[in-house]
Scaffold this motif. Structure first.
Motif, PDB file in Angstrom:
ATOM      1  N   LEU A  51      -0.211  10.825   6.776  1.00 23.17           N
ATOM      2  CA  LEU A  51      -2.047   9.619   6.332  1.00 23.17           C
ATOM      3  C   LEU A  51      -2.071  10.106   4.924  1.00 23.17           C
ATOM      4  O   LEU A  51      -1.461   9.286   3.617  1.00 23.17           O
ATOM      5  N   GLN A  63       1.355   9.034   3.017  1.00 24.00           N
ATOM      6  CA  GLN A  63       1.328   7.375   3.043  1.00 24.00           C
ATOM      7  C   GLN A  63       0.734   7.019   2.483  1.00 24.00           C
ATOM      8  O   GLN A  63       0.859   5.501   1.412  1.00 24.00           O
ATOM      9  N   GLU A  64      -0.374   7.425   2.146  1.00 22.39           N
ATOM     10  CA  GLU A  64      -1.770   6.424   0.889  1.00 22.39           C
ATOM     11  C   GLU A  64      -1.521   5.944  -0.390  1.00 22.39           C
ATOM     12  O   GLU A  64      -1.812   5.495  -0.483  1.00 22.39           O
ATOM     13  N   ARG A  78      -0.419   3.770  -2.692  1.00 19.05           N
ATOM     14  CA  ARG A  78      -1.345   3.277  -3.855  1.00 19.05           C
ATOM     15  C   ARG A  78      -0.199   3.522  -5.269  1.00 19.05           C
ATOM     16  O   ARG A  78      -0.373   2.832  -6.130  1.00 19.05           O
ATOM     17  N   SER A 133       0.271  -3.001  -2.637  1.00 17.57           N
ATOM     18  CA  SER A 133      -0.917  -3.225  -2.223  1.00 17.57           C
ATOM     19  C   SER A 133      -1.533  -4.024  -2.306  1.00 17.57           C
ATOM     20  O   SER A 133      -2.623  -5.033  -0.461  1.00 17.57           O
ATOM     21  N   ILE A 151      -1.948   2.231   8.597  1.00 19.20           N
ATOM     22  CA  ILE A 151      -1.009   3.730   8.707  1.00 19.20           C
ATOM     23  C   ILE A 151      -1.283   4.505  10.157  1.00 19.20           C
ATOM     24  O   ILE A 151      -2.356   4.857  10.907  1.00 19.20           O
TER      25      ILE A 151
END
Length: 242
Positions: free
Chosen positions: A130, A133-134, A138, A143, A151
């Motif tokens: 998580l 991937q975030e 970003r 995005s 995700i």
């Protein structure tokens, strides 16, 4: 229910940006470390790591952290516990480097996403760690193009069915774009959806372990991002005709 494709999903790693290249580089570095203890000529290092990684997916999930823990476990097994603390620390440092690598978009992918988003709602559906991937989403600068970003821990038919319910879209209204037949295409076709396969130059063995026998008429393959908009429009036309 409205006919035709209404929602287009994009995979992230090796569809929007480079990823597997970094994992392959880490694999070679891992083999070089373990090569100080065993003969690499018999090929068992790569096989042993893949076996451990595959078994650990249910425990660690996908991503760098799971790979690093599997490397430590397999290195210990392969060397019969002889690997030094210094070399284990090198594996940890390698994982940290993987988590910090820059996000490098595939050439033409932003233009492709923008073109598709001008005609369809687009969403991002990716799996993995998580936090990592975030951070990549970003840093990608993409995005703002997506209606929603999901995700997930696994990309299989039940996961896609759940996500589509949340999106209030039926499988026949959904098209998925990705580099992995196993994660991006096969489960969506199984639900009755559509798929555009865009293979990347290198793919983790786990993602190639699939055979598609049904739904082939609802998918196509492209070689590069610049071919995506036309491929999506072609499948959208077919979807309306069905």
């Amino acid at each position: 229910m409205t006919q035709g494709i209404q929602l287009v999903g994009f995979d992230a790693d090796d569809t929007l940006w480079r990823s597997q290249d970094y994992f392959d580089k880490a694999q070679r570095a891992f083999e070089a470390i373990v090569g100080h203890y065993v003969d690499l000529g018999d090929g068992r290092v790569a096989d042993a790591l893949y076996a451990v990684e595959s078994a650990n997916i249910a425990v660690f999930g996908y991503g760098v952290k799971g790979m690093a823990l599997s490397m430590i476990e397999s290195a210990t097994q392969i060397t019969d516990g002889r690997i030094s603390a210094r070399d284990l620390h090198r594996i940890v440092d390698m994982a940290k480097d993987l988590l910090r690598h820059p996000v490098e978009l595939l050439p033409g992918i932003r233009e492709a996403v923008e073109a598709i988003a001008a005609r369809f709602d687009v969403v991002l559906i990716t799996k993995g760690d998580l936090f990592h991937q975030e951070a990549k989403v970003r840093d990608s600068g993409l995005s703002d193009l997506f209606r929603r970003i999901e995700i997930v821990s696994e990309k299989d038919a039940p996961t896609y069915a759940r996500v589509l319910t949340e999106f209030e879209a039926g499988p026949r209204q959904f098209l998925m774009i990705g580099n992995s037949l196993r994660s991006d295409i096969a489960p969506v076709l199984a639900l009755g959806g559509w798929g555009v396969h865009m293979p990347y130059r290198t793919t983790w063995a786990h993602e190639t372990d699939v055979s598609i026998t049904t739904g082939l008429e609802r998918m196509c393959e492209v070689a590069s991002p610049d071919a995506l908009p036309a491929a999506v429009l072609d499948l959208a036309t077919r979807a309306i005709a069905l």
